[in-house]
Each structure stands twice: as structure tokens, then as C-alpha cells.
Design a protein around this motif. Sequence first.
Motif, mmCIF file in Angstrom:
data_model
loop_
_atom_site.group_PDB
_atom_site.id
_atom_site.type_symbol
_atom_site.label_atom_id
_atom_site.label_comp_id
_atom_site.label_asym_id
_atom_site.label_seq_id
_atom_site.Cartn_x
_atom_site.Cartn_y
_atom_site.Cartn_z
ATOM 1 N N UNK A 126 0.830 -1.203 0.000
ATOM 2 C CA UNK A 126 0.000 0.000 0.000
ATOM 3 C C UNK A 126 0.865 1.255 0.000
ATOM 4 N N UNK A 127 1.963 1.218 0.757
ATOM 5 C CA UNK A 127 2.889 2.357 0.794
ATOM 6 C C UNK A 127 3.531 2.573 -0.575
ATOM 7 N N UNK A 128 3.990 1.494 -1.188
ATOM 8 C CA UNK A 128 4.596 1.598 -2.523
ATOM 9 C C UNK A 128 3.597 2.170 -3.530
ATOM 10 N N UNK A 129 2.356 1.708 -3.474
ATOM 11 C CA UNK A 129 1.334 2.180 -4.395
ATOM 12 C C UNK A 129 1.076 3.673 -4.218
ATOM 13 N N UNK A 130 1.020 4.138 -2.964
ATOM 14 C CA UNK A 130 0.782 5.564 -2.709
ATOM 15 C C UNK A 130 1.926 6.410 -3.253
ATOM 16 N N UNK A 131 3.160 5.985 -3.000
ATOM 17 C CA UNK A 131 4.322 6.742 -3.477
ATOM 18 C C UNK A 131 4.314 6.835 -4.997
ATOM 19 N N UNK A 132 4.064 5.718 -5.671
ATOM 20 C CA UNK A 132 4.070 5.713 -7.139
ATOM 21 C C UNK A 132 2.916 6.534 -7.705
ATOM 22 N N UNK A 133 1.759 6.477 -7.043
ATOM 23 C CA UNK A 133 0.595 7.207 -7.544
ATOM 24 C C UNK A 133 0.720 8.710 -7.344
ATOM 25 N N UNK A 134 1.326 9.127 -6.219
ATOM 26 C CA UNK A 134 1.312 10.545 -5.874
ATOM 27 C C UNK A 134 2.638 11.266 -6.064
ATOM 28 N N UNK A 135 3.746 10.525 -6.145
ATOM 29 C CA UNK A 135 5.050 11.202 -6.171
ATOM 30 C C UNK A 135 5.973 10.763 -7.305
ATOM 31 N N UNK A 136 5.568 9.797 -8.110
ATOM 32 C CA UNK A 136 6.482 9.264 -9.129
ATOM 33 C C UNK A 136 6.834 10.293 -10.206
ATOM 34 N N UNK A 137 5.953 11.258 -10.472
ATOM 35 C CA UNK A 137 6.228 12.254 -11.511
ATOM 36 C C UNK A 137 6.941 13.489 -10.969
ATOM 37 N N UNK A 138 7.144 13.540 -9.655
ATOM 38 C CA UNK A 138 7.852 14.676 -9.051
ATOM 39 C C UNK A 138 9.350 14.532 -9.247
ATOM 40 N N UNK A 139 10.050 15.628 -9.127
ATOM 41 C CA UNK A 139 11.511 15.642 -9.192
ATOM 42 C C UNK A 139 12.028 16.105 -7.833
ATOM 43 N N UNK A 140 12.708 15.210 -7.125
ATOM 44 C CA UNK A 140 13.240 15.540 -5.811
ATOM 45 C C UNK A 140 14.728 15.857 -5.911
#
Length: 366
Positions: A126-140
Motif C-alpha cells: 500500500x505504501x509503494x502504491x501511494x508513493x508511485x501514484x502521488x510522487x512518481x512524476x515529481x523531481x526531488x
Amino acid sequence: MEINLSHHWHKIQTFLFPRLEEELGSMTSKHHQLITIIELARVEDFINPRYHRIGRPLEDRKNIAHAYIAKAIYNLPTTASIIERLHSDPKMRQICGWSSKYDIPSESTFSRAFAEFAKTSLATRAHESFIKAQHSTSRFHHVLRDSTPIEAREKSIKKPEKTKKSSQKKRGRPKKDTIAQIDKEQTRLELQITMGLDEMLANLPKACDVGCKKNSKGFIASWKGYKLHIDTADGDLPISAILTSASVHDSQVALPLSQITEQRIIHYYDLMDAAYDSKIIRDYSISKGRVALIDFNHRGPQDTRSFEKHEAERYKARSGAERVNSQLKDNFGGSLIRVKGHAKIMCHLMFGLLALTIDQSLRLLT
């Protein structure tokens, strides 16, 4: 990411909170926090429905998973304590999915469900899914890598004693034109270069044992249990985590943790303390097009390496890793571990890390 997450957050604030308050009455900020995290975590998407033709039917695993999220948010120590809270707090009970206190399963049913969650890595997925759904297109800019001790209430394994080699080397210099064969065993870090991610993870020790680490005051502190390795992005966002035996050196988890993180987000700097000072780790970051800002482990008076002024300034961002460690332990159940075994302890920690990640993501929106 921001449009997607802000859209969900707007719907929760505008429609869900007022509707639930009409049904349940006024709610506390903790109730609102629980509703939001349950809505965004979507743990029910990762629970396989099971049907039985005979025997007692399984209780609703979705509601129990919501209860374990509540256990992390309310920082409760035991399964019995969350069941007691569900009985005394009707609003929390209905948020988790039970309309009556008589519908709440027994403690043994909770424990069996938690064992299933641990076996299937429910919270981790569930954590992996949230990160990929909400932050994968961001640039950190930065990913901060660090570990934190996890104390456990179980017996530590006894390490096998090292056996001496039976064959003794010949004394004296080798003969001319002959090559002396030196048996040197490769380190785990050296072996990891040739391994895939699954192989690296399988190779890491996971049993409970004794570890030691230098604390912030420079003293060596020891503990019995495990070690949680976390990659944290800018804004104190936990991106990935690995649980190992307490005695595993931080550097041995750098490559697998880095590979998991780079599958989820894009970043440009790897920030690590002196425990990760290794040419292999530096070269890996460079090969991925990133800058490795790793503190220097000075191994002698001739080692005078130091950061440039701009590097030292950027390295200050690594304090975010300490904030995530303390947040997890102080506010999301990270220091209240009563379960035993690697899988169950990882599940317990990941429920807390899932709640922490969603909570921090919403803080960044405001």
C-alpha cells in the motif's frame, strides 16, 4: 502529483467530512486524520477476498486493516488496546467500518488477520502504491539514507563461531616466478554488484540479533532486535524501507535500498553519513547520474577529505532522515512493538510508515 493529491484532499474536506459529521456528530482532528489516511491508503485494494463454503466465515479483513492504521495513528501499543478503543469510541469504530461494538472481532481474529497482512506485505504494498501514484512524476533534489534501531521482545540468534582453516600456508617467501594465492572472501557489498534486487534482498540477514551504533553523543549504544533502513526524500517523505538484523552494517543495504527508491521517484543527490563511505556506493550513484554526498570516514591522519563549501551546505538537508526516524517512533507506533518475527515487525512498522507518509504528503500541500 500535487493536482492529484490536492484533488483527493479537496473532496475529502468538502464532501466526506461534512457527510460523516452529519451522521456521527462533531469529530476531533484525530478522527479527521484517520479518515483521510484510510481514504488515501486504499489498503482494501491489496486484500484478497477469500470465500469458504464450510466453516466459520472470515471477518472483514478491510475493517481490521483500517483498525491497524488507527493503531499506528493513535500510537497504541497492543491489539487489545485498539480493540478497547474501538469499543469506547463509536466514531472511530464506524470510521473503521463497524456499526456496532458487537461486530468487532475477537483479539485472536485480529492476530490471525495481522499474520496474513504480514505474510502478504500488505502495508508495504500500500505504501509503494501511494508513493508511485502521488510522487512518481515529481523531481526531488535529495534522498536521505539512514537507519534506526528497532528493539524487539524476542530471543536473539546465536551466531556460529568462525572456524579456522585446516590448511596452513607455507612459511617464508614464495618461490621465484610463482604467484602467491591469497584467499580473500568477498564482502556482501562487493557481491551485491553482480546481484539483482531480489537476490540482494534475500541475501540480507533478517533474524533478531544484537547490534551496536554510535549515538549522537559519540557513545556506543547496543540493542537487541532489528534495524530499519529508510530512504527519505525532500519534505521528510519516506520513500522506501528495508528491515534487517540489528548487526547488519548500513552500507550493506545501500544498493538494494537505492534500487527500490529509484523505481519509485526521480532524484539527483544521495545524502548519507560516514557509515556509507565506500567507493562501490559512490560509483553506483554516479553510474545512475546522481551526485553522492557521503560524509567521510577518516581512516587515518593522512585521510584529509572534506566537503566543499557548497557541498557542506547541501549536506545539511540530511537532518530530515532523523526527523522521520523520530516521527515514526514517537507518533506512529515505531517504538511500541509487541509482535515477534521479521515479517510481523516489518508489517507493524510499515503501517506506521504508511500513515506517516500520507500525513506528511498532506502537510506539504499546505
